[in-house]
Design a protein around this motif. Structure first.
Motif, PDB file in Angstrom:
ATOM      1  N   ASN A 784      38.083 108.919 -38.958  1.00  0.00           N
ATOM      2  CA  ASN A 784      37.760 108.531 -37.576  1.00  0.00           C
ATOM      3  C   ASN A 784      37.710 109.727 -36.631  1.00  0.00           C
ATOM      4  N   TYR A 786      36.160 112.163 -34.109  1.00  0.00           N
ATOM      5  CA  TYR A 786      35.048 112.009 -33.166  1.00  0.00           C
ATOM      6  C   TYR A 786      34.975 113.216 -32.244  1.00  0.00           C
ATOM      7  N   ARG A 796      31.018 109.724 -33.168  1.00  0.00           N
ATOM      8  CA  ARG A 796      31.816 109.900 -34.370  1.00  0.00           C
ATOM      9  C   ARG A 796      31.277 111.068 -35.193  1.00  0.00           C
ATOM     10  N   LYS A 798      30.878 111.961 -38.799  1.00  0.00           N
ATOM     11  CA  LYS A 798      30.952 111.375 -40.134  1.00  0.00           C
ATOM     12  C   LYS A 798      30.482 112.386 -41.175  1.00  0.00           C
ATOM     13  N   ASN A 807      30.692 103.532 -42.005  1.00  0.00           N
ATOM     14  CA  ASN A 807      31.725 103.188 -41.023  1.00  0.00           C
ATOM     15  C   ASN A 807      32.462 101.970 -41.557  1.00  0.00           C
ATOM     16  N   TYR A 849      40.558 104.311 -29.459  1.00  0.00           N
ATOM     17  CA  TYR A 849      39.296 105.037 -29.319  1.00  0.00           C
ATOM     18  C   TYR A 849      38.567 104.597 -28.050  1.00  0.00           C
TER      19      TYR A 849
END
Length: 862
Positions: A784, A786, A796, A798, A807, A849
């Motif tokens: 997670n 970001y 985010r 990734k 996700n 978040y």
């Protein structure tokens, strides 16, 4: 009766002034400030209660006096034996054959130079000798008439030493005395003597001054005039003795020569009449070992000259404690209360001769004598029948004794006085005494009559009976005031008369005005009232009012019900000008609404700062856009970093804060629910439960500290191109735009081993920056991660192949994050599921978040 005596004694202890404890005696300082000496004569108090907080005598003179300046003393007459010297000014006036005036100053050699004559040595001469010599010389040579005077005199330098507040050298005028020198130096210190002040000249003591002679007798014979070079020396104080209590001037005195008690009494001004001379007490320190007291019984003051004082003695002069020992006191409901002289065989009837000596409403059945019964001096209460005393009953006419107190009571002393209360529309409402045969009309007239708006048709009398049950009697007030015996009824104790207002019976019709007038509100309706009349009554319209249109709201009532509401628009300007079509007649309960011009008088401001040519706060108009503000500020500077621009709006800040608060509240509810579930499943460890509750409390408190910034994510370009985009938003009051220069850095924060900021490198990725931060910590939530972008958005980060990542929270594939830019912040969150009490919270990562993102941005357009 015995019951009456007990009742009277209880009331006497609570209500009579004679039983109050006398105030303690004041200190000498308080007495001097507030009481006269004669007041001190008359005061009596507890024996030996005297103030021993004494002040040294004489030192106040130097605190409140000041030496007169030389300039203020230059016109004083000069004595013939004054010795002239360098610095003195000699004024010579010539007339006759020659007319001239010379102001000559004696030089340091002691000479003056007279024009046409030459130098003349005058130093050491007296003023008289100098004048004679000058006149002789001038008359011989010039042949003119001469007058010689002294002008400004020389100054002298003297030294003040010893126990003085400000020892040192002082420059004074040539007429200064010992006292002037002491005043210049602030006077003796608290250990400096006032009785042996020495004047030294040429290393010899030429005079000793006793300052007490000056303070007590005004004797200045030893206050000699000083000469330059003199020394005023203040030695340490000698023997001290204090005298407190009933003397004219309690204080601490310095002893000199004679140490007898009479001398100390003379210094203190002598005894005052209230002094008790049969015990004058001396508190003494013996051989630095112990303190003792010595009592002196000197009724005729014949031994005071024989009693010798020692250094440190404190003499206490106590007061007389017997107060008016031959007096009888008369108190209570009498015309002439007070003290009367006691005479052998005096009786009650000798003081109270008849009922003419009493005030109205006296209780004739009961009087009381308070007597001190020797030898124990216990209080004895003796009742008597006052009515029988006046009738000549010898048994009741009791013989009095010294210090007896006679109490005569009002008949209301032992029971409540009857009263009635008048309330409502009378000129002076309140409680009044119930007089014999008082009627309703009497009570109202006693309250200064009816008010103008009093309703005369009906009034109420609320009456209470012996069982404390209330009932209401209604009367026709108008007939009662006309003395109709059926309505003007007799009043009883505790009756409450209520006079109502006309408004309570006949409801007043009103009209209302709302909106942009000086005083909006409800006003009394008057028959024929028009729109202009109502506006005038409300203080007229304000300058910001819209006169083109106003609205009248009326309610249509049929058969006692409101069937509809009618709205009528009028031209307010024409109505105020008297146009009958618009200046309509109003009906009861109509409401007039006056509108306000849009944006009248509002200052709409926007601020632009940072990398623009002219940063500052600008006044904006409605419809003005962001590009207009940038152009008014001169455009961007060369260092402007448009990606990092921060745009904030107050309304957005409020919305963001509301969202944050709602999410924190939601999280708090989930924590509470989880805590209840855990308790129902198992018995928790008390210490662990306490620690968990404290952790939750701190966690929620930290979240509640998060405050929204009001930031809106925008993408800037040059003003002309910005106008073609969605980001050229219309400005609002309080908007703020800040354009920074490029930070050339990237921050990495959260669950890494080295949180820091790093130089921006466009070739580096998110993983590269995390690697140079030491990599992920053990509790890092690497799924997670970001990025808080420099433009305010959050995305985010990734890791996946071909730019795509899974996700797991949203259960879908997403595009991987865009590249890292200068000013970005990479956030590596902690894996919150590892915390026991957070495992039960649904979507905890998403909530946190969202809080973090909402606290910083509101994305506008993409």
């Amino acid at each position: 009766t015995p019951e009456d005596i007990r009742k009277g004694k209880t009331m006497l202890e609570q209500k009579t002034d004679e039983q109050k404890t006398e105030a303690p005696p004041l200190s000498p300082v308080q007495e001097m400030e507030g009481d006269s000496l004669f007041d001190r004569y008359r005061r009596t108090g507890a024996y030996q209660e005297i103030d021993t907080q004494l002040k040294p005598f004489g030192y106040d003179f130097f605190a409140s006096s000041s030496v007169q300046s030389m300039s203020a003393r230059k016109d004083l007459p000069v004595a013939p034996d004054y010795i002239v010297g360098p610095g003195d000014e000699v004024n010579i006036v010539l007339w006759g054959r020659v007319t001239a005036q010379y102001n000559l100053v004696i030089d340091k050699d002691g000479k003056i130079i007279i024009p046409q004559i030459g130098p003349l040595n005058v130093a050491g001469m007296t003023y008289e000798q100098m004048a004679t010599e000058v006149i002789k010389k001038v008359e011989q040579i010039v042949g003119a008439n001469v007058n010689v005077t002294l002008g400004t005199l020389k100054s002298i330098q003297v030294f003040v030493t010893g126990d003085i507040k400000r020892p040192g050298s002082y420059t004074l005028d040539s007429f200064s005395t010992i006292t002037a020198a002491l005043l210049s130096a602030g006077g003796p210190s608290h250990i400096g003597s006032l009785r042996n002040i020495q004047l030294k000249r040429n290393n010899k003591v030429i005079a000793e001054m006793d300052f007490y002679a000056f303070l007590l007798k005004g004797d200045k014979s030893k206050d000699l005039i000083l000469k330059s070079g003199d020394v005023v020396f203040v030695p340490t104080v000698g023997a001290l003795a204090g005298i407190a209590g009933n003397v004219r001037r309690p204080a601490i005195y310095q002893l000199k020569g004679e140490y007898d008690l009479q001398t100390l009494l003379d210094l203190s001004g002598g005894l005052i009449p209230s002094a008790y001379t049969q015990q004058i007490q001396v508190s003494r320190i013996v051989k630095n070992e112990r303190q003792i007291v010595v009592d002196i019984n000197d009724k005729n003051l014949s031994k005071t000259k024989e009693f010798t004082l020692q250094d440190g003695d404190l003499v206490k002069v106590f007061p007389i404690v017997d107060k008016d020992s031959n007096a009888i006191t008369l108190s209570g409901n009498v015309k002439r209360p007070g003290k009367y002289e006691y005479k052998q065989g005096i009786k009650i009837a000798d003081i109270l001769k008849s009922a003419a000596d009493l005030l109205p409403e006296t209780d004739f059945d009961y009087g009381l004598i308070k007597r001190l019964r020797p030898p124990t001096m216990e209080t004895e209460l003796i009742p008597f029948d006052l009515k029988k005393v006046f009738a000549g009953d010898t048994a009741q006419n009791i013989e009095l004794r010294s210090q007896d107190v006679i109490y005569i009571f009002s008949k209301w002393f032992f029971k409540n006085k009857p009263f009635v209360t008048v309330e409502g529309e009378v000129r002076k409402p309140g409680k009044i005494d119930l007089l014999n045969k008082m009627t309703l009309r009497d009570a109202i007239l006693n309250s200064e009559g009816l008010a103008r708006i009093a309703y005369r048709g009906k009034a109420a009398i609320i009456r209470v009976d012996e069982r404390r049950q209330f009932r209401t009697i209604y009367v026709n007030l108008e007939k009662a005031m006309a003395e109709d015996p059926r309505e003007n009824i007799l009043l009883q104790d505790e009756d409450r008369i209520v006079v109502h207002s006309i408004d309570e019976v006949e409801f007043q019709e009103t009209v209302s005005v709302l909106g942009n007038v000086k005083t909006p509100g409800k006003y009394q309706y008057v028959q024929g009232m028009k729109v202009s009349d109502l506006v005038f009554t409300a203080g007229n319209v304000l300058p910001s009012s819209y006169l083109g249109s106003a609205e009248i709201i009326s309610q249509v009532i049929e058969n006692g019900k409101i069937v509809r509401t009618e709205h009528k628009n009028i031209d307010l300007k024409k109505a105020l000008e008297g146009d009958p079509e618009h200046n309509r007649a109003l009906k009861p309960y109509d409401t007039l609404t006056v509108k306000k011009l849009s944006d009248w008088g509002e200052d709409r401001l926007a601020t632009i700062s940072g990398e623009v040519l002219f940063p500052g706060t600008y006044k904006i108009s409605k419809g003005e856009k962001l590009s207009d503000l940038i152009q008014r500020a001169g455009g961007y500077s060369e260092n402007a970093y448009l990606r990092g621009a921060v745009f904030s709006r107050e309304r957005v800040k409020q919305l963001q804060q509301k969202n944050i608060d709602e999410m924190v509240d939601r999280l708090e509810r989930q924590l509470l629910v989880s805590a209840v579930d855990n308790q129902s499943v198992k018995t928790p460890d008390p210490q662990a439960m306490t620690a968990e509750l404290e952790a939750k409390r701190q966690f929620l408190a930290k979240l509640r500290e998060v405050k929204a910034t009001g930031r809106m994510s925008i993408r800037l370009t040059d003003p002309e191109n910005l106008k073609k985009t969605l980001f050229d938003i219309e400005l609002d009051n309080g908007d703020s735009l800040s354009i920074p220069s490029s930070p050339n850095s990237v921050q990495v924060i959260g669950a890494v081993y080295n949180q820091s900021a790093f130089i921006y490198d466009k070739e580096m990725t998110v993983s590269d920056y995390i690697d140079i931060s030491g990599g992920y910590a053990e509790n890092a939530d690497d799924d997670n991660v970001y990025i808080l972008k420099v433009d305010g958005t959050a995305v985010r980060a990734k890791n996946g192949f071909a730019g795509v990542a899974w996700n797991k929270n949203a259960s879908r594939w997403e595009l991987a994050s865009q590249g890292v830019e200068s000013g970005d912040t990479i956030v590596v969150p902690e894996e919150l599921e590892k915390i026991n009490w957070l495992k039960e919270i649904k979507d905890i990562t998403q909530i946190l978040y969202q809080i973090a993102v909402t606290a910083g941005v509101l994305i506008v357009g993409l």
